[in-house]
Design a protein around this motif. Structure first.
Motif, PDB file in Angstrom:
ATOM      1  N   LEU A  32       0.806  -1.218   0.000  1.00 42.77           N
ATOM      2  CA  LEU A  32       0.000   0.000   0.000  1.00 42.77           C
ATOM      3  C   LEU A  32       0.840   1.271   0.000  1.00 42.77           C
ATOM      4  O   LEU A  32       0.404   2.307  -0.517  1.00 42.77           O
ATOM      5  N   ARG A  33       2.021   1.219   0.583  1.00 39.61           N
ATOM      6  CA  ARG A  33       2.813   2.444   0.747  1.00 39.61           C
ATOM      7  C   ARG A  33       4.113   2.455  -0.060  1.00 39.61           C
ATOM      8  O   ARG A  33       4.768   3.480  -0.163  1.00 39.61           O
ATOM      9  N   GLY A  34       4.513   1.310  -0.588  1.00 42.50           N
ATOM     10  CA  GLY A  34       5.705   1.265  -1.431  1.00 42.50           C
ATOM     11  C   GLY A  34       7.003   1.427  -0.677  1.00 42.50           C
ATOM     12  O   GLY A  34       8.025   1.801  -1.266  1.00 42.50           O
ATOM     13  N   ARG A  35       6.981   1.164   0.616  1.00 45.88           N
ATOM     14  CA  ARG A  35       8.198   1.217   1.419  1.00 45.88           C
ATOM     15  C   ARG A  35       8.060   0.250   2.593  1.00 45.88           C
ATOM     16  O   ARG A  35       6.964  -0.254   2.877  1.00 45.88           O
ATOM     17  N   ALA A  36       9.172   0.018   3.259  1.00 43.81           N
ATOM     18  CA  ALA A  36       9.157  -0.877   4.406  1.00 43.81           C
ATOM     19  C   ALA A  36       8.801  -0.102   5.673  1.00 43.81           C
ATOM     20  O   ALA A  36       9.363   0.977   5.912  1.00 43.81           O
ATOM     21  N   PRO A  37       7.890  -0.594   6.504  1.00 42.40           N
ATOM     22  CA  PRO A  37       7.581   0.069   7.769  1.00 42.40           C
ATOM     23  C   PRO A  37       8.705  -0.162   8.769  1.00 42.40           C
ATOM     24  O   PRO A  37       9.338  -1.228   8.781  1.00 42.40           O
ATOM     25  N   LEU A  38       8.950   0.824   9.625  1.00 43.40           N
ATOM     26  CA  LEU A  38      10.038   0.708  10.611  1.00 43.40           C
ATOM     27  C   LEU A  38       9.538   0.753  12.051  1.00 43.40           C
ATOM     28  O   LEU A  38      10.149   0.144  12.934  1.00 43.40           O
ATOM     29  N   SER A  39       8.461   1.458  12.309  1.00 43.42           N
ATOM     30  CA  SER A  39       7.982   1.615  13.688  1.00 43.42           C
ATOM     31  C   SER A  39       6.580   1.046  13.834  1.00 43.42           C
ATOM     32  O   SER A  39       5.760   1.126  12.918  1.00 43.42           O
ATOM     33  N   HIS A  61      13.939  -1.865  13.356  1.00 48.71           N
ATOM     34  CA  HIS A  61      12.574  -1.770  13.853  1.00 48.71           C
ATOM     35  C   HIS A  61      12.514  -1.267  15.296  1.00 48.71           C
ATOM     36  O   HIS A  61      13.323  -1.672  16.137  1.00 48.71           O
ATOM     37  N   THR A  62      11.511  -0.443  15.581  1.00 53.10           N
ATOM     38  CA  THR A  62      11.219  -0.008  16.948  1.00 53.10           C
ATOM     39  C   THR A  62       9.750  -0.312  17.248  1.00 53.10           C
ATOM     40  O   THR A  62       8.913  -0.335  16.339  1.00 53.10           O
ATOM     41  N   ALA A  63       9.439  -0.524  18.522  1.00 56.91           N
ATOM     42  CA  ALA A  63       8.070  -0.893  18.886  1.00 56.91           C
ATOM     43  C   ALA A  63       7.690  -0.295  20.228  1.00 56.91           C
ATOM     44  O   ALA A  63       8.537  -0.118  21.118  1.00 56.91           O
ATOM     45  N   VAL A 107       3.920   6.473  14.599  1.00 59.57           N
ATOM     46  CA  VAL A 107       4.430   5.175  14.143  1.00 59.57           C
ATOM     47  C   VAL A 107       3.902   4.871  12.748  1.00 59.57           C
ATOM     48  O   VAL A 107       2.866   5.386  12.320  1.00 59.57           O
ATOM     49  N   ASP A 108       4.621   3.993  12.044  1.00 62.74           N
ATOM     50  CA  ASP A 108       4.186   3.575  10.712  1.00 62.74           C
ATOM     51  C   ASP A 108       2.962   2.674  10.780  1.00 62.74           C
ATOM     52  O   ASP A 108       2.078   2.750   9.925  1.00 62.74           O
ATOM     53  N   MET A 109       2.946   1.777  11.771  1.00 62.73           N
ATOM     54  CA  MET A 109       1.825   0.845  11.907  1.00 62.73           C
ATOM     55  C   MET A 109       1.328   0.851  13.344  1.00 62.73           C
ATOM     56  O   MET A 109       2.112   0.752  14.281  1.00 62.73           O
ATOM     57  N   LEU A 110       0.014   0.950  13.497  1.00 55.40           N
ATOM     58  CA  LEU A 110      -0.613   0.834  14.807  1.00 55.40           C
ATOM     59  C   LEU A 110      -1.567  -0.354  14.762  1.00 55.40           C
ATOM     60  O   LEU A 110      -2.471  -0.399  13.931  1.00 55.40           O
ATOM     61  N   LEU A 111      -1.352  -1.320  15.655  1.00 57.84           N
ATOM     62  CA  LEU A 111      -2.127  -2.562  15.666  1.00 57.84           C
ATOM     63  C   LEU A 111      -3.122  -2.575  16.818  1.00 57.84           C
ATOM     64  O   LEU A 111      -2.782  -2.173  17.930  1.00 57.84           O
ATOM     65  N   ALA A 112      -4.327  -3.061  16.545  1.00 56.19           N
ATOM     66  CA  ALA A 112      -5.337  -3.282  17.589  1.00 56.19           C
ATOM     67  C   ALA A 112      -5.907  -4.688  17.390  1.00 56.19           C
ATOM     68  O   ALA A 112      -6.969  -4.866  16.823  1.00 56.19           O
ATOM     69  N   PHE A 113      -5.134  -5.685  17.828  1.00 55.82           N
ATOM     70  CA  PHE A 113      -5.509  -7.098  17.665  1.00 55.82           C
ATOM     71  C   PHE A 113      -5.662  -7.739  19.036  1.00 55.82           C
ATOM     72  O   PHE A 113      -5.064  -7.271  20.005  1.00 55.82           O
ATOM     73  N   PRO A 114      -6.335  -8.881  19.194  1.00 52.82           N
ATOM     74  CA  PRO A 114      -7.357  -9.384  18.275  1.00 52.82           C
ATOM     75  C   PRO A 114      -8.720  -8.843  18.691  1.00 52.82           C
ATOM     76  O   PRO A 114      -9.228  -9.196  19.742  1.00 52.82           O
ATOM     77  N   PHE A 115      -9.268  -7.955  17.886  1.00 55.81           N
ATOM     78  CA  PHE A 115     -10.519  -7.225  18.139  1.00 55.81           C
ATOM     79  C   PHE A 115     -10.649  -6.752  19.587  1.00 55.81           C
ATOM     80  O   PHE A 115     -11.740  -6.693  20.152  1.00 55.81           O
ATOM     81  N   GLY A 141       1.156   6.439   7.619  1.00 53.50           N
ATOM     82  CA  GLY A 141       1.013   5.280   8.487  1.00 53.50           C
ATOM     83  C   GLY A 141      -0.316   4.552   8.297  1.00 53.50           C
ATOM     84  O   GLY A 141      -1.271   5.097   7.729  1.00 53.50           O
ATOM     85  N   LEU A 142      -0.373   3.330   8.786  1.00 55.63           N
ATOM     86  CA  LEU A 142      -1.567   2.501   8.673  1.00 55.63           C
ATOM     87  C   LEU A 142      -2.053   2.067  10.053  1.00 55.63           C
ATOM     88  O   LEU A 142      -1.255   1.672  10.907  1.00 55.63           O
ATOM     89  N   PHE A 143      -3.354   2.137  10.238  1.00 51.02           N
ATOM     90  CA  PHE A 143      -4.021   1.611  11.433  1.00 51.02           C
ATOM     91  C   PHE A 143      -4.599   0.251  11.047  1.00 51.02           C
ATOM     92  O   PHE A 143      -5.432   0.152  10.144  1.00 51.02           O
ATOM     93  N   LEU A 144      -4.147  -0.800  11.714  1.00 48.93           N
ATOM     94  CA  LEU A 144      -4.529  -2.164  11.344  1.00 48.93           C
ATOM     95  C   LEU A 144      -5.308  -2.802  12.479  1.00 48.93           C
ATOM     96  O   LEU A 144      -4.827  -2.878  13.612  1.00 48.93           O
TER      97      LEU A 144
END
Length: 217
Positions: A32-39, A61-63, A107-115, A141-144
């Protein structure tokens, strides 16, 4: 065996496959973004297994992991962060804070798993969380987040998954069609016949895909 069982260890072995999950999310971001996420930030992180996998697989990577539960964060530090190299452990931070209030670096990616965000039962509260999540992202960034649904989601039912050394049981204990509030449990059945009943309990709201799409938009 149930008296000696570790519920967090059983959960990780039955529910999570972070190697596949993190790789999948990296591919989604790249496509979707054409690059590698880092954070990455893992909300409702629990034992922070995904955040640990994120920093383990790439030295860039940082988290950040965010959770309100001090007990589960302590378990994660003792059993997951402790297995990281000293260098990798410097690139991960665990915060005992409310996801509605926490402030972190974008951050590049923000995760909210599992529901896990289904703990927010009111539309205004869930919208507030979605807004805070968007504010926590980098420019691209993406919210996943994930969800489940379909006709079986509204049934009071149990599903058993035999995993060899033990069985994992997902228990949809009750569902209120007026409020869409539901209570679910995780149980574990062990080889000697003993069980870890209600190892985890989830009082939540069953949000539908149209509702989530409208709120996100």
């Amino acid at each position: 065996m149930a008296s000696r069982a570790d519920r967090h260890d059983l959960y990780q072995k039955s529910v999570q496959d972070v190697g596949w999950e993190v790789g999948f999310l990296e591919r989604i971001f790249n496509n979707l973004r054409g690059r590698a996420p880092l954070s990455m930030r893992e909300d409702f992180c629990g034992t922070a297994l995904a955040a640990c996998e994120w920093v383990r697989r790439n030295p860039r990577h940082t988290a950040v992991g965010v959770d309100l539960d001090a007990e589960v964060l302590t378990w994660g530090r003792e059993h997951n962060l402790s297995k990281l190299t000293p260098e990798a452990s410097k690139r991960i931070e665990l915060l005992q804070q409310d996801v509605l209030k926490v402030r972190t670096q974008p951050v590049d990616m923000l995760l909210a798993f599992p529901f896990s965000y289904w703990i927010f039962k009111e539309r205004a509260t869930l919208k507030r969380y979605f807004r805070r999540a968007r504010e926590s992202l980098t420019e691209d960034g993406l919210f996943l987040l994930d969800a489940y649904g379909g006709s079986d989601a509204y049934l009071e039912m149990r599903e058993r998954d035999d995993l060899g050394r033990f069985a994992y049981i997902w228990d949809q204990a009750d569902y209120d069609p007026v409020s869409s509030h539901t209570t679910c449990h995780n149980h574990f059945a062990l080889p000697d016949g003993s069980r870890v009943n209600q190892a985890f309990t989830y009082p939540s709201r069953l949000w539908t895909s149209p509702e989530l799409r409208e709120l996100l938009l």
